[in-house]
Design a protein around this motif. Structure first.
Motif, PDB file in Angstrom:
ATOM      1  N   GLY A 138      43.064  40.315  44.872  1.00  0.00           N
ATOM      2  CA  GLY A 138      43.069  41.777  44.858  1.00  0.00           C
ATOM      3  C   GLY A 138      41.940  42.342  44.020  1.00  0.00           C
ATOM      4  O   GLY A 138      41.325  43.356  44.377  1.00  0.00           O
ATOM      5  N   ARG A 139      41.659  41.676  42.900  1.00  0.00           N
ATOM      6  CA  ARG A 139      40.583  42.160  42.030  1.00  0.00           C
ATOM      7  C   ARG A 139      39.215  41.953  42.671  1.00  0.00           C
ATOM      8  O   ARG A 139      38.323  42.808  42.552  1.00  0.00           O
ATOM      9  CB  ARG A 139      40.678  41.460  40.677  1.00  0.00           C
ATOM     10  CG  ARG A 139      41.927  41.860  39.917  1.00  0.00           C
ATOM     11  CD  ARG A 139      42.016  41.224  38.550  1.00  0.00           C
ATOM     12  NE  ARG A 139      43.217  41.709  37.862  1.00  0.00           N
ATOM     13  CZ  ARG A 139      43.542  41.389  36.624  1.00  0.00           C
ATOM     14  NH1 ARG A 139      42.769  40.575  35.919  1.00  0.00           N
ATOM     15  NH2 ARG A 139      44.637  41.882  36.076  1.00  0.00           N
ATOM     16  N   MET A 140      39.034  40.817  43.343  1.00  0.00           N
ATOM     17  CA  MET A 140      37.762  40.601  44.023  1.00  0.00           C
ATOM     18  C   MET A 140      37.559  41.636  45.123  1.00  0.00           C
ATOM     19  O   MET A 140      36.444  42.132  45.334  1.00  0.00           O
ATOM     20  CB  MET A 140      37.716  39.187  44.610  1.00  0.00           C
ATOM     21  CG  MET A 140      36.405  38.854  45.296  1.00  0.00           C
ATOM     22  SD  MET A 140      34.974  38.902  44.166  1.00  0.00           S
ATOM     23  CE  MET A 140      35.122  37.285  43.402  1.00  0.00           C
ATOM     24  N   ALA A 141      38.636  41.991  45.819  1.00  0.00           N
ATOM     25  CA  ALA A 141      38.525  43.013  46.858  1.00  0.00           C
ATOM     26  C   ALA A 141      38.056  44.335  46.276  1.00  0.00           C
ATOM     27  O   ALA A 141      37.272  45.063  46.902  1.00  0.00           O
ATOM     28  CB  ALA A 141      39.876  43.183  47.556  1.00  0.00           C
ATOM     29  N   ALA A 142      38.524  44.665  45.073  1.00  0.00           N
ATOM     30  CA  ALA A 142      38.105  45.912  44.436  1.00  0.00           C
ATOM     31  C   ALA A 142      36.621  45.877  44.093  1.00  0.00           C
ATOM     32  O   ALA A 142      35.879  46.840  44.340  1.00  0.00           O
ATOM     33  CB  ALA A 142      38.925  46.159  43.176  1.00  0.00           C
ATOM     34  N   LEU A 143      36.151  44.751  43.537  1.00  0.00           N
ATOM     35  CA  LEU A 143      34.761  44.656  43.092  1.00  0.00           C
ATOM     36  C   LEU A 143      33.777  44.541  44.250  1.00  0.00           C
ATOM     37  O   LEU A 143      32.567  44.685  44.048  1.00  0.00           O
ATOM     38  CB  LEU A 143      34.599  43.468  42.145  1.00  0.00           C
ATOM     39  CG  LEU A 143      35.357  43.573  40.817  1.00  0.00           C
ATOM     40  CD1 LEU A 143      35.094  42.350  39.950  1.00  0.00           C
ATOM     41  CD2 LEU A 143      34.985  44.846  40.058  1.00  0.00           C
ATOM     42  N   THR A 144      34.296  44.278  45.452  1.00  0.00           N
ATOM     43  CA  THR A 144      33.425  44.246  46.633  1.00  0.00           C
ATOM     44  C   THR A 144      33.668  45.440  47.554  1.00  0.00           C
ATOM     45  O   THR A 144      33.152  45.476  48.669  1.00  0.00           O
ATOM     46  CB  THR A 144      33.645  42.938  47.421  1.00  0.00           C
ATOM     47  OG1 THR A 144      35.031  42.798  47.754  1.00  0.00           O
ATOM     48  CG2 THR A 144      33.193  41.733  46.619  1.00  0.00           C
ATOM     49  N   ASP A 145      34.414  46.421  47.076  1.00  0.00           N
ATOM     50  CA  ASP A 145      34.684  47.647  47.828  1.00  0.00           C
ATOM     51  C   ASP A 145      33.599  48.670  47.481  1.00  0.00           C
ATOM     52  O   ASP A 145      33.556  49.185  46.366  1.00  0.00           O
ATOM     53  CB  ASP A 145      36.064  48.181  47.446  1.00  0.00           C
ATOM     54  CG  ASP A 145      36.435  49.461  48.198  1.00  0.00           C
ATOM     55  OD1 ASP A 145      35.529  50.136  48.725  1.00  0.00           O
ATOM     56  OD2 ASP A 145      37.631  49.798  48.228  1.00  0.00           O
ATOM     57  N   PRO A 146      32.699  48.977  48.413  1.00  0.00           N
ATOM     58  CA  PRO A 146      31.581  49.882  48.109  1.00  0.00           C
ATOM     59  C   PRO A 146      32.040  51.240  47.587  1.00  0.00           C
ATOM     60  O   PRO A 146      31.441  51.783  46.644  1.00  0.00           O
ATOM     61  CB  PRO A 146      30.849  50.010  49.443  1.00  0.00           C
ATOM     62  CG  PRO A 146      31.203  48.767  50.198  1.00  0.00           C
ATOM     63  CD  PRO A 146      32.607  48.457  49.797  1.00  0.00           C
ATOM     64  N   ALA A 147      33.069  51.812  48.184  1.00  0.00           N
ATOM     65  CA  ALA A 147      33.516  53.140  47.758  1.00  0.00           C
ATOM     66  C   ALA A 147      34.078  53.096  46.341  1.00  0.00           C
ATOM     67  O   ALA A 147      33.808  53.989  45.527  1.00  0.00           O
ATOM     68  CB  ALA A 147      34.572  53.666  48.730  1.00  0.00           C
ATOM     69  N   PHE A 148      34.867  52.087  46.053  1.00  0.00           N
ATOM     70  CA  PHE A 148      35.452  51.961  44.715  1.00  0.00           C
ATOM     71  C   PHE A 148      34.355  51.801  43.662  1.00  0.00           C
ATOM     72  O   PHE A 148      34.370  52.467  42.615  1.00  0.00           O
ATOM     73  CB  PHE A 148      36.401  50.768  44.681  1.00  0.00           C
ATOM     74  CG  PHE A 148      37.075  50.548  43.353  1.00  0.00           C
ATOM     75  CD1 PHE A 148      38.162  51.321  42.966  1.00  0.00           C
ATOM     76  CD2 PHE A 148      36.622  49.563  42.479  1.00  0.00           C
ATOM     77  CE1 PHE A 148      38.785  51.120  41.741  1.00  0.00           C
ATOM     78  CE2 PHE A 148      37.238  49.356  41.255  1.00  0.00           C
ATOM     79  CZ  PHE A 148      38.324  50.136  40.886  1.00  0.00           C
ATOM     80  N   MET A 149      33.400  50.925  43.935  1.00  0.00           N
ATOM     81  CA  MET A 149      32.334  50.678  42.967  1.00  0.00           C
ATOM     82  C   MET A 149      31.394  51.875  42.860  1.00  0.00           C
ATOM     83  O   MET A 149      30.844  52.140  41.781  1.00  0.00           O
ATOM     84  CB  MET A 149      31.568  49.412  43.349  1.00  0.00           C
ATOM     85  CG  MET A 149      32.409  48.142  43.265  1.00  0.00           C
ATOM     86  SD  MET A 149      33.161  47.885  41.633  1.00  0.00           S
ATOM     87  CE  MET A 149      31.708  47.477  40.664  1.00  0.00           C
ATOM     88  N   ALA A 150      31.215  52.609  43.947  1.00  0.00           N
ATOM     89  CA  ALA A 150      30.380  53.810  43.881  1.00  0.00           C
ATOM     90  C   ALA A 150      31.017  54.854  42.976  1.00  0.00           C
ATOM     91  O   ALA A 150      30.322  55.556  42.224  1.00  0.00           O
ATOM     92  CB  ALA A 150      30.174  54.378  45.283  1.00  0.00           C
ATOM     93  N   GLY A 151      32.342  54.971  43.030  1.00  0.00           N
ATOM     94  CA  GLY A 151      33.030  55.901  42.139  1.00  0.00           C
ATOM     95  C   GLY A 151      32.858  55.518  40.682  1.00  0.00           C
ATOM     96  O   GLY A 151      32.626  56.381  39.819  1.00  0.00           O
ATOM     97  N   ARG A 152      32.954  54.230  40.401  1.00  0.00           N
ATOM     98  CA  ARG A 152      32.724  53.772  39.027  1.00  0.00           C
ATOM     99  C   ARG A 152      31.285  54.039  38.601  1.00  0.00           C
ATOM    100  O   ARG A 152      31.025  54.434  37.463  1.00  0.00           O
ATOM    101  CB  ARG A 152      33.042  52.279  38.914  1.00  0.00           C
ATOM    102  CG  ARG A 152      34.518  51.937  38.732  1.00  0.00           C
ATOM    103  CD  ARG A 152      34.651  50.492  38.285  1.00  0.00           C
ATOM    104  NE  ARG A 152      33.795  50.240  37.138  1.00  0.00           N
ATOM    105  CZ  ARG A 152      34.214  50.223  35.881  1.00  0.00           C
ATOM    106  NH1 ARG A 152      35.476  50.426  35.598  1.00  0.00           N
ATOM    107  NH2 ARG A 152      33.353  49.980  34.898  1.00  0.00           N
TER     108      ARG A 152
END
Length: 694
Positions: free
Chosen positions: A317-331
């Protein structure tokens, strides 16, 4: 413990600027935004309410829990007592399979090595800790900070075995608080259901919803052979929960990495998580094969397999977050906003410099050193891989050898885990009587030696030091077959005999541990000098900049210490995660197939006609939780207990790096389900009466 309208206004300003959701935050109890929570939820809690919740909340091992009666009774999750249950069980008397339902209080059994703590006081020691590292770099900085923490803890708690003190780093070094805990070392199992009742659906349902699990258990705190008197506790509320109800979750979440920079997270994504995931998946495979070889092996490996499956799925689940472009763009946008605010203040820029650049400069060395330090030393704070492969015998041997070596030094010069203020905890873990299974121990050691050789390569001098002329198979067999450390009397004698006893010992595992100290200590020293010290220094300046930009109305990363979060009972409707707020016993009967993992526990199935099918089993809550939050009490505005957190969804695993109210859902076992199990399934009327259920 202060909470002001000004602080709450600052929180709202920070939320507006950085995209923080109103429900977001694992808040410390001395900086909880009371006004913001009340405004968001329509509640009316106050400082007295916070104090009652804090004193009713319990940390049990690596889990959370809550007091539920005036006689030391505590509710947590079944998976939080799994090790206790395994230690108390035998293949002939398997409490995991049959459940543990003592008919009298005298039949409650002590959990070997079990400890429980209640947070009683928080004080600020930031000035002392910052002064201790002033003007120092590298390992000298780390050692000075560790020594000062030990002194502070010793000053506050010396001579009282019932109290533990811990200096907690918050905001990655921006603040330091002294936490004082009331400690209980006599913790007894009071009830646990059949394991299948708590794990219905197995790994397929893990980190998901709908769920149909009675993942609950009770322990009791004892002192001087008697149950502890606990007048402050949560009131049990077994009423049917209502969707939309505001709730608060109090627990000790393990660790988050939300305050890391984007470059630091890239290292987690590219180096830390891949290694940890491969290690966990391969060990899981070996344990599954081992469990299939015999019924005895299946019994031995049951708890370790569940733990590894949990670790692996959380990592996915954590790897999915770190490879999610939208999630990482928000960060990335949040970090850009932060940097713009700092750049707009020349005086602040001059004071803090460029902490982002300094942290970026550390990453190449971290990428280089992480595999070795994770496999040989552990304790990095960024990953889950541990030395010895999880072998209990290896862990005891390292504690004995290092404890003897370190106690030869003044407390301020020791490794921090062996400072005077922390020796009681080390001794408690070392002296506990726990079953040891040689076949499992050899598997773990053999696998660890093999993986270390594979990751560091055959020609690495440290690998040669670990193996000498032996194979992983031969060395692990020799060490496990020859050691006597499974005997607690042997461990006690070696500990109390100190360095002389260790040096004189002919135990092969002690001799081996002595032989690898140069290699493993060197790895640790290198990490502390090249990674830990510069990271801590830069993170401290980053925290200073964050306070200047947003005030102190920002919550810190989770640190395994008590926090409070809040949200509502509600489902979710996003791609990959669409569900309502509740599941019921009727849903359990419908979902059951009779074949594992969807087979209902025998005693639970036998009680089907006695249970109201509309009783809510599990519910979803939009609270901000993570690993370590397991067992966390879920309470309403009145401070009444509605359930205990036991899981979250796969998409919620991004919670390590950021909160998303659309996605994040904690999974709760309800008090109604637990009441039904106690009364209608396991014949525990005495506990039902103690809980005040009519």
């Amino acid at each position: 413990m202060r909470n002001t309208l000004a602080a709450s206004a600052a929180v709202l300003a920070f939320a507006a600027a950085s995209g923080v959701h109103a429900e977001e935050g694992m808040w410390t109890f001395d900086n909880f935004p009371i006004a913001r929570a009340n405004q968001t939820l329509g509640t009316n809690i106050d400082q007295a309410w916070l104090d009652r919740v804090r004193l009713s909340s319990v940390k049990f091992g690596g889990c959370s829990a809550g007091l539920v009666s005036g006689e030391g009774l505590v509710m947590t999750n079944n998976h939080c007592v799994a090790t206790c249950v395994a230690n108390l069980s035998t293949p002939e008397v398997n409490y995991a399979e049959a459940g543990f339902a003592p008919r009298t209080r005298e039949e409650e059994l002590k959990c070997p090595g079990g400890t429980a703590e209640i947070l009683t006081d928080i004080s600020d020691v930031t000035a002392r800790m910052h002064a201790a590292g002033e003007g120092l770099d590298g390992q000298a900085f780390t050692q000075a900070r560790d020594a000062e923490a030990g002194r502070i803890e010793q000053e506050a708690c010396a001579g009282d075995a019932t109290v533990r003190c811990q200096v907690v780093s918050l905001y990655r070094g921006g603040q330091f608080k002294l936490y004082k805990f009331r400690r209980y070392s006599d913790v007894r199992l009071a009830w646990a259901p059949e394991d299948r009742a708590a794990t219905f659906g197995g790994d397929l349902d893990n980190f998901s919803f709908p769920r149909f699990a009675i993942d609950a258990a009770f322990i009791r705190l004892y002192e001087n052979g008697q149950p502890v008197v606990t007048p402050t506790h949560f009131k049990w509320n077994a009423d049917k929960p209502v969707e939309g109800t505001p709730v608060f979750v109090a627990g000790s979440p393990g660790a988050t990495q939300r305050l890391l920079t984007q470059d630091q997270l890239m290292t987690v994504r590219d180096v830390v998580l891949p290694l940890d995931q491969l290690i966990a998946s391969e060990l899981r495979g070996r344990l599954i094969r081992f469990s299939e070889e015999s019924e005895e092996n299946a019994f031995i490996a049951m708890d370790p397999i569940v733990g590894l499956e949990n670790t692996y799925k959380r990592g996915r689940g954590r790897m999915a977050a770190l490879t999610d472009p939208a999630f990482m763009a928000g960060r990335a946008e949040n970090e850009a906003d932060f940097r713009r605010r700092v750049a707009a203040d020349p005086a602040l820029t001059a004071r803090v410099g460029d902490p982002w650049g300094d942290l970026t400069a550390v990453q190449p060395a971290l990428r280089e050193l992480y595999p070795a330090v994770a496999l040989l030393e552990g304790g990095t704070g960024v990953g889950t891989t541990a030395p010895g492969g999880g072998s209990q015998l290896f862990s005891w041997a390292r504690t004995l050898v290092r404890g003897a070596q370190e106690r030869e030094k003044p407390s301020a010069e020791r490794l921090p885990e062996y400072a005077d203020s922390r020796l009681a905890a080390a001794q408690s873990a070392l002296f506990a009587e726990r079953p040891v299974y040689p076949s499992l121990e050899q598997l773990r050691l053999e696998w660890w030696l093999s993986k270390t050789r594979e990751w560091l390569t055959v020609d690495d001098p440290r690998v040669r030091g670990l193996l000498g002329q032996e194979s992983p198979e031969g060395l692990s067999a020799r060490l496990v077959e020859g050691t006597t450390l499974a005997d607690p009397a042997v461990r006690r004698a070696l500990w109390e005999g100190g360095q002389a006893a260790i040096e004189a010992s002919d135990d092969p595992l002690i001799r081996y541990m002595l032989s690898i100290q140069d290699e493993t200590r060197a790895v640790r020293s290198d990490w502390e000098a090249r990674i830990e010290a510069p990271t801590n220094r830069a993170s401290e300046r980053l925290a200073s900049a964050r306070f200047a930009a947003y005030g102190d109305a920002v919550y810190p990363d989770a640190t395994g210490t008590l926090r409070l979060t809040y949200g509502r009972i509600e489902g979710t409707d996003v791609p990959g995660q669409r569900f309502g707020a509740f599941t019921t016993f009727a849903g359990l009967w419908d979902r059951a197939t009779g074949a594992a993992p969807f087979d209902v526990a025998p005693k639970l199935l036998a009680a089907r006609d006695r249970i109201d099918p509309d009783t809510v089993m599990n519910m979803a809550v939009s609270s901000d939780t993570i690993g370590g939050s397991s067992g966390s009490p879920v309470v309403n505005e009145a401070g009444e207990l509605l359930g205990a957190n036991f899981d979250s969804t796969v998409l919620s695993q991004r919670n390590a790096y950021g909160y998303d109210v659309r996605v994040n859902r904690s999974v709760i076992v309800t008090t109604g389900a637990v009441t039904a199990a106690l009364r209608d399934v396991y014949g525990m009327e005495r506990l039902v009466e103690e809980l005040g259920v009519e």
